[in-house]
Design a protein around this motif. Structure first.
Motif, short mmCIF file in Angstrom:
data_model
loop_
_atom_site.label_atom_id
_atom_site.label_comp_id
_atom_site.label_asym_id
_atom_site.label_seq_id
_atom_site.Cartn_x
_atom_site.Cartn_y
_atom_site.Cartn_z
N VAL A 200 2.54 14.97 7.96
CA VAL A 200 1.45 14.20 8.54
C VAL A 200 0.12 14.89 8.25
CG1 VAL A 200 0.44 13.31 10.69
CG2 VAL A 200 2.93 13.29 10.36
N LYS A 201 -0.85 14.09 7.85
CA LYS A 201 -2.18 14.60 7.51
C LYS A 201 -3.23 14.09 8.50
CE LYS A 201 -0.85 17.04 4.03
NZ LYS A 201 -0.95 18.51 4.10
N ALA A 202 -4.49 14.30 8.16
CA ALA A 202 -5.57 14.07 9.12
C ALA A 202 -5.78 12.61 9.47
CB ALA A 202 -6.87 14.66 8.57
N ASP A 203 -5.41 11.69 8.57
CA ASP A 203 -5.57 10.26 8.87
C ASP A 203 -4.47 9.47 8.19
OD1 ASP A 203 -6.32 9.83 6.13
OD2 ASP A 203 -8.40 10.29 6.61
N VAL A 204 -4.48 8.19 8.42
CA VAL A 204 -3.40 7.34 7.92
C VAL A 204 -3.36 7.32 6.39
CG1 VAL A 204 -4.77 5.19 8.05
CG2 VAL A 204 -2.27 5.10 8.13
N GLU A 205 -4.53 7.30 5.74
CA GLU A 205 -4.55 7.22 4.27
C GLU A 205 -4.00 8.51 3.65
OE1 GLU A 205 -4.97 4.41 3.08
OE2 GLU A 205 -5.89 3.46 4.82
N ALA A 206 -4.37 9.65 4.20
CA ALA A 206 -3.86 10.92 3.68
C ALA A 206 -2.36 11.05 3.94
CB ALA A 206 -4.62 12.08 4.30
N THR A 207 -1.91 10.52 5.06
CA THR A 207 -0.48 10.58 5.38
C THR A 207 0.32 9.70 4.43
OG1 THR A 207 -0.96 11.05 7.70
CG2 THR A 207 1.26 10.25 7.18
N ILE A 208 -0.18 8.48 4.16
CA ILE A 208 0.49 7.61 3.19
C ILE A 208 0.54 8.27 1.82
CG2 ILE A 208 0.19 5.44 1.89
CD1 ILE A 208 -0.80 4.17 4.52
N VAL B 21 1.45 5.97 10.94
CA VAL B 21 1.71 7.41 10.87
C VAL B 21 2.96 7.77 11.65
CG1 VAL B 21 0.85 9.70 11.51
CG2 VAL B 21 -0.70 8.04 10.45
N ASN B 22 3.06 7.28 12.86
CA ASN B 22 4.21 7.60 13.71
C ASN B 22 5.53 7.15 13.08
OD1 ASN B 22 2.42 8.58 15.63
ND2 ASN B 22 2.59 6.81 17.00
N SER B 23 5.51 5.98 12.49
CA SER B 23 6.73 5.42 11.91
C SER B 23 7.22 6.24 10.73
CB SER B 23 6.50 3.97 11.49
OG SER B 23 7.64 3.46 10.85
N ILE B 24 6.33 6.49 9.77
CA ILE B 24 6.78 7.20 8.57
C ILE B 24 7.00 8.68 8.82
CG2 ILE B 24 5.87 5.52 6.93
CD1 ILE B 24 3.42 7.12 6.53
N GLY C 251 3.81 9.33 -0.45
CA GLY C 251 3.94 8.93 -1.84
C GLY C 251 4.24 10.11 -2.75
N ARG C 252 3.57 11.22 -2.51
CA ARG C 252 3.81 12.43 -3.30
C ARG C 252 5.23 12.95 -3.10
NH1 ARG C 252 0.57 18.17 -2.32
NH2 ARG C 252 2.00 19.49 -3.52
N MET C 253 5.65 13.00 -1.84
CA MET C 253 7.00 13.48 -1.54
C MET C 253 8.06 12.59 -2.20
SD MET C 253 8.97 13.51 2.14
CE MET C 253 9.02 11.72 2.16
N HIS D 142 0.83 -1.21 0.00
CA HIS D 142 0.00 0.00 0.00
C HIS D 142 0.87 1.26 0.00
CE1 HIS D 142 -3.03 2.88 0.81
NE2 HIS D 142 -3.17 2.72 2.12
N GLN D 143 1.86 1.30 0.87
CA GLN D 143 2.72 2.48 0.93
C GLN D 143 3.53 2.68 -0.34
OE1 GLN D 143 4.79 2.87 4.98
NE2 GLN D 143 4.01 0.78 4.98
N LYS D 144 3.92 1.58 -0.97
CA LYS D 144 4.78 1.68 -2.15
C LYS D 144 4.01 2.01 -3.43
CE LYS D 144 8.63 0.57 -2.76
NZ LYS D 144 9.86 1.35 -2.93
N THR D 145 2.70 1.96 -3.39
CA THR D 145 1.91 2.17 -4.61
C THR D 145 2.23 3.50 -5.28
OG1 THR D 145 0.11 0.74 -3.86
CG2 THR D 145 -0.43 2.41 -5.52
N ASP D 146 2.23 4.58 -4.52
CA ASP D 146 2.51 5.90 -5.10
C ASP D 146 3.99 6.27 -5.05
OD1 ASP D 146 -0.04 6.55 -5.98
OD2 ASP D 146 -0.63 7.36 -4.04
#
Length: 424
Positions: free
Chosen positions: A391-399, A342-345, A403-405, A301-305
Motif C-alpha cells: 500500500v502506498k500514499a494514495d490510490v493511484e500509487a497503490t494501483i 486500496v482496502n480491497s486490493i 501492477g508492478r507486483m 484502470h487496475q489491469k493496465t499495468d
C-alpha cells in the motif's frame, strides 16, 4: 470534479474497446479464432495442425470446457473446433457456427491426434501461433497481445500479413491517463448515448448467463451454493450472481458474455453485482448505467499495468471495480471510493491465477467479499495505509504498485504455477 473533453472521449474509447461480446473462456476462443483464420487463409481443410502457445494460454485452456463441443476440453479441442466449425469473421463468437456434425469431426481429429501442441517461449503473455498443413500447402497465423489481434500470417512461407509495430502512443501508455478521480467525473458527465448500447448488452448478456448458472447444473455450482447456504441479502445475491455466471461459462455454457479486460469472468464480476444493487436500491436506470461506467473503468484502470494475463487473479481487479461502482451508486465520496479500492486490493491482492476452470467462481465470490469488506471499512474511515505492505500514499500509487507486483514480480510465480499444472 470535472473531466475535460479529451479524456471523456478517451474513456469512452476504452469502454468500446473492452466491452465486447464473447462466447466461452476467451483463451480457448483465441486459439479457435487463430485456427479458423488459418483455415480461411488455407482455403481448404488441413491434414494436421501444430499450435504454439505461451504459458498463460496453456494455463488458461488446460482445464476449461470449450463451448459448442458437448463438454470437450483442451487446446487440441479449441484448435479443431475453430478449424472445422468456426467462422473467423465472428471473432470472439467464432464457435457459434459449430454443428453436431462438426463435433463428430472434432472427436475424430482428437482420436487421430492431428494436433500437436508446443510451448512458446515468448515475452508476450498472450501469444499463439497456429500452423495448418494440407499437402504441400501451409499457413501460419499469429495471435498476439489481445485475443483477436492477428500478427504475422504466412502462406507457403510468404508473409501475407505483418504484425503491426507498437507505436509510441500504444494502448498501455494511452490507458495510463486513467485515474479514479476522472473516472468518477466521467460517470457524472458522460453522455450515456455514447455508451448505452455497450452497457445494455453487458446487462442483458451477463444477467442471462448468470440465471443459467443459478438454474442449471454447471461445475461446482458456487453461485447456487451461496444462495442455498448464506441467506438472501443483496450482498449474497451480488456474489452469487457473478459466481453463477462463471459456473456456467467455465463449464461449457455457450451463452455469450460481455467481457472486460479480455475476460468474461471479469466482465461478469464487474457488472452483475452492480445490477443486483441497483435492483435492491431502486435507483434509476440512468444511475445504473453511470455506475457501470465507473465499475468497468476502475477495473480497466487496475489491469493496465497488470496486463491481460498474469499470475494475478483478475477477479480481484473486477470485484474492486464492481464495489467501487456500487459505492458510486450509493453516493460515496471520492475519498471513500479510493479507500475502498486500496482496502480491497491490499486484502486479496495475492490471489493467484492457476488457469481457467470451475474454481474461478469461488475466487470471484471471495474477491467480492473482500471488496465489500473494504467498502465497509472505508465508510467508517478505516483501512490500510501507506507503508503497510504494497500500500502506498494514495490510490493511484497503490494501483501502480499492484501492477508492478503482478507484471514483473510474479513472472516466476506464473512459470511455477504452469510447471505444477503440467506435472513438470
Amino acid at each position: 470534479m470535472s473531466i475535460d473533453e479529451k479524456k471523456m472521449s478517451l474513456y469512452t474509447k476504452f469502454l468500446h474497446e473492452e466491452l465486447l461480446p464473447a462466447m466461452g473462456c476467451t483463451e480457448p476462443i483465441a486459439i479457435a479464432y487463430g485456427a479458423a483464420y488459418a483455415r480461411k487463409v488455407l482455403g481448404k481443410d488441413a491434414e494436421r495442425y501444430e499450435v504454439e502457445c505461451s504459458g498463460n494460454i496453456i494455463k488458461n485452456v488446460k482445464a476449461v470446457t470449450v463451448p459448442q463441443t458437448n463438454g470437450l476440453k483442451g487446446i487440441e479441442t479449441a484448435v479443431l473446433a475453430g478449424a472445422i466449425g468456426g467462422d473467423a469473421d465472428k471473432e470472439l463468437e467464432v464457435l457459434t457456427t459449430v454443428t453436431e456434425a462438426d463435433i463428430e469431426a472434432i472427436k475424430k481429429g482428437l482420436a487421430d491426434k492431428i494436433v500437436t501442441v508446443k510451448p512458446l517461449d515468448s515475452i508476450h503473455s498472450l501469444h499463439i501461433i497456429v500452423h495448418a498443413f494440407a499437402g504441400e500447402d501451409s499457413v501460419s497465423v499469429e495471435i498476439i497481445d489481445t485475443h483477436t489481434n492477428v500478427g504475422n500470417v504466412y502462406k507457403n512461407g510468404q508473409l501475407i500479413h505483418q504484425r503491426a509495430e507498437v507505436a509510441a502512443g500504444d494502448d498501455v501508455t494511452e490507458r495510463r491517463a486513467l485515474n479514479v478521480a476522472d473516472i468518477l467525473a466521467y460517470g457524472d458527465q458522460v453522455n450515456l448515448d455514447d455508451v448505452r448500447d455497450l452497457l445494455e448488452r453487458q446487462i442483458s448478456y451477463n444477467t442471462a448467463i448468470s440465471q443459467e448458472g443459478l438454474t442449471g447444473k454447471w461445475g461446482a455450482a458456487v453461485g447456487k451454493t451461496l444462495l442455498e447456504n448464506c441467506g438472501n441479502s443483496v450482498r449474497t445475491r451480488a456474489k452469487a450472481a457473478a459466481a453463477a455466471g462463471s459456473d456456467a461459462r467455465m463449464n461449457g455454457c455457450a451463452m455469450p458474455v460481455v467481457i472486460n479486460s479480455g475476460s468474461g469472468n471479469q466482465g461478469m464480476t464487474v457488472s452483475l453485482p452492480v445490477v443486483e444493487y441497483a435492483k435492491e436500491l431502486g435507483v434509476s436506470h440512468e444511475k445504473l448505467l453511470r455506475s457501470l461506467c465507473v465499475a468497468n473503468l476502475v477495473a480497466i484502470h487496475q489491469k493496465t499495468d497488470i496486463g491481460r494475463l498474469s499470475a494475478f487473479c483478475g477477479a480481484v481487479s473486477a470485484a474492486t471495480g464492481a464495489v467501487a461502482g456500487i459505492a458510486y451508486m450509493e453516493g460515496a465520496s471520492y475519498e471513500v471510493i479510493a479507500q475502498t479500492i486500496v482496502n480491497s486490493i491490499a486484502n486479496v491482492g495475492g490471489m493467484v491465477c492457476d488457469g481457467a476452470k470451475s474454481s474461478c467462481a469461488g475466487k470471484i465470490a471471495s474477491a467480492l467479499e473482500s471488496a465489500f469488506l473494504g467498502y465497509e471499512l472505508a465508510k467508517e474511515s478505516r483501512g490500510f495505509y501507506d507503508g503497510e505492505g504494497i500500500v502506498k500514499a494514495d490510490v493511484e500509487a497503490t494501483i501502480a504498485s499492484v501492477g508492478r507486483m503482478a507484471s514483473a514480480g510474479m513472472l516466476g510465480t506464473d512459470k511455477e504455477i504452469l510447471n505444477i499444472m503440467v506435472g513438470r
